[in-house]
Enzyme design. Structure first.
Site, PDB file in Angstrom:
ATOM      1  N   ASP A  42       0.989  -1.860  -0.376  1.00 43.11           N
ATOM      2  CA  ASP A  42       0.203  -0.057  -0.053  1.00 43.11           C
ATOM      3  C   ASP A  42       1.008   1.567  -0.079  1.00 43.11           C
ATOM      4  OD1 ASP A  42      -2.126  -1.680   0.382  1.00 43.11           O
ATOM      5  OD2 ASP A  42      -2.973  -0.979   2.282  1.00 43.11           O
ATOM      6  N   CYS A  80      -3.544  -5.803  -3.326  1.00 46.16           N
ATOM      7  CA  CYS A  80      -2.501  -6.439  -3.629  1.00 46.16           C
ATOM      8  C   CYS A  80      -2.425  -7.439  -4.075  1.00 46.16           C
ATOM      9  CB  CYS A  80      -2.882  -6.876  -1.810  1.00 46.16           C
ATOM     10  SG  CYS A  80      -2.850  -5.887  -1.262  1.00 46.16           S
ATOM     11  N   HIS A 139       0.914 -13.135  -2.429  1.00 44.52           N
ATOM     12  CA  HIS A 139      -0.134 -12.464  -1.226  1.00 44.52           C
ATOM     13  C   HIS A 139      -0.327 -12.597  -0.406  1.00 44.52           C
ATOM     14  CE1 HIS A 139      -4.566 -11.571   0.679  1.00 44.52           C
ATOM     15  NE2 HIS A 139      -4.213 -10.855  -0.389  1.00 44.52           N
TER      16      HIS A 139
END
Length: 499
Positions: A42, A80, A139
């Site tokens: 992020d 993501c 992930h």
């Protein structure tokens, strides 16, 4: 020393023309280079080097001063797992499954070795590299397939890519607990979301898990000093992913009342709201003082509190990155190691009334990218040419002299590492929310496959760097030309539908 850039969320104006070229005759060092790949969750381009003078990010800024800062790097998917899948495969998404965070679980986990490598990492492994992963690279928080509230499994998301994969979950015990962890050892899911979206605690760096990840990376670098083969070391940090938890000392770097709110706090004009969302991921944290939505944005006071939390998390992860880079330098391995620092996508910090990712906006797709390579000329000089995450795979292969194992959608941007051009036309495609978007050096055009009108959005970042107005209706010829370019990125995802 890198000079400051003028920061606009939609466009970077380059003033980074002063640099101190490093010694070295070319990018190709003798022998194959090592690779240190640092993934940050992020991380929008929100550092001091990117022009945000409020940010305290000395280690990422130092890396930018020694390498190439990419002012207009874009993820291909604004979430993501799929973003990392496109990075690691060098391919645009072909199916709806490739837009899901479960993409690795569905497509690569538990599979036997195939004729073609499952990832960029495996391609390097097949070519003699020792491959080591730490933290969030695919992930899952620790590279393994299991649910948020389940015991840790031994099923790897990328079973054929790693010689070894490491993670220290500390007091949280599992990767997912650590990912959503608080300083007291609790986590979001164990408290059923009855937590705040941020925390400041009087703890040292190891009081949160990214400190443990940095320690693992430092130990691995020391061990790799004696490796007879080149290495691909991937280190994945969690912050600034929610919850924005960081030691108090990083909060203390900022004066909250001096922090800016978004200069683009409203939705763009002439769009349909279905292209945005009500910050559902953020609102999972039930003890947030306010609950943002498109109808009811948060107050300026709370927006500053949230920016303070995000900035503290970025400064915290910057310090962990600094530990890793310092260890690389102290080992002497930096002289023959390519360093990549990559943010997996951007994040709306109240921009366009959103707190989160998951849009085809500039704010969700644009992210940080810095690359330092041995012998790089004009280090510390930025490039404004548009590049995308799928381009990283072929670029690293070319830098290392490794042959592409299969046709890739990405294109090597090695020329930008040799010479930071500004007049080259770049392209970046994005996929999400039943739409495709194309970013050029000046424009973004988006086509949604939906009933709600308008389905076409067009933004001009020369005249509107904050992405505040859809100008598609008044520019039909430009739309026609850009839609023809958008067709080139129309993968199997929307092939049955007309661009």
């Amino acid at each position: 020393m890198i000079k400051k850039a003028i920061y606009f969320p939609g466009l970077m104006t380059v003033l980074l023309l002063s640099c101190n070229p490093r010694a070295g005759s070319s990018l190709s060092a003798s022998g194959q280079p090592n690779i240190l790949f640092i993934a940050v969750d992020d991380l929008r381009p929100e550092t001091n080097a990117y022009g945000n003078c409020h940010m305290v990010t000395p280690h990422m800024d130092a890396l930018a001063s020694q390498g190439r800062l990419f002012l207009n790097h874009y993820a291909n998917v604004p979430t993501c797992g799929p973003s990392r899948f496109t990075l690691l495969t060098g391919k645009y998404p072909q199916t709806k499954a490739q837009l899901s965070n479960a993409v690795f679980e569905r497509l690569t986990a538990g599979r036997q070795r195939q004729a073609l490598p499952e990832s960029m990492v495996e391609a390097f492994r097949r070519n003699g590299y020792t491959t080591i992963g730490i933290g969030k690279i695919s992930h899952a928080a620790d590279g393994k397939v299991y649910g948020y509230n389940q015991p840790v499994s031994d099923k790897m998301e990328l079973p054929n890519s790693w010689d070894s994969f490491l993670f220290d979950a500390g007091k949280w015990q599992t990767g997912w607990n650590a990912f959503f962890g608080y300083a007291d050892g609790s986590n979001r899911q164990s408290k059923n979301g009855d937590v705040k979206p941020y925390e400041s605690a009087p703890v040292e760096d190891n009081g949160y898990v990214d400190g443990l990840t940095a320690d693992l990376a430092v130990k691995q670098i020391e061990a790799l000093k004696s490796s007879p083969s080149p290495f691909f070391l991937a280190v994945g940090f969690f912050k600034p992913h929610l919850p924005w938890n960081a030691p108090q000392k990083y909060w203390d770097l900022y004066k909250e009342d001096e922090l800016p709110v978004s200069p683009a706090a409203d939705l763009p004009a002439f769009v349909n709201n279905t292209g945005w969302h009500n910050s559902d991921e953020f609102n999972q944290y039930k003890k947030g003082e306010e609950r943002p939505s498109l109808k009811n944005p948060v107050s300026a006071q709370y927006a500053r509190k949230l920016r303070h939390a995000y900035y503290a998390s970025v400064s915290y992860v910057d310090a962990q990155i600094g530990k890793v880079l310092d260890a690389l330098k102290e080992s002497g391995l930096d002289k023959n190691t390519i360093v990549v620092l990559w943010g997996d996508h951007g994040w709306h910090l109240g921009d366009q009334r959103v707190w989160g990712k998951h849009t085809l906006s500039e704010y969700a797709l644009r992210s940080a990218l810095i690359i330092r390579a041995p012998g790089m000329k004009k280090s510390g000089t930025a490039t404004s040419v548009v590049v995308q995450s799928v381009d990283i795979y072929p670029t690293l292969l070319e830098l290392a002299g490794v042959k592409q194992p299969y046709p890739l959608d990405g294109k090597s941007f090695l020329p930008l590492l040799k010479e930071p051009q500004s007049n080259t036309e770049g392209r970046a495609y994005g996929y999400f929310n039943n739409g495709i978007t194309l970013r050029t050096n000046r424009y973004r055009i988006t086509k949604y496959f939906r009933k709600q009108q308008p389905v076409i959005e067009l933004y001009d970042y020369t005249n509107d760097p904050l992405e505040t107005k859809n100008i598609a209706k008044e520019n039909p010829e430009l739309v026609r030309r850009l839609l023809a370019l958008l067709e080139a990125g129309n993968t199997g995802l929307y092939k049955q539908q007309k661009i």
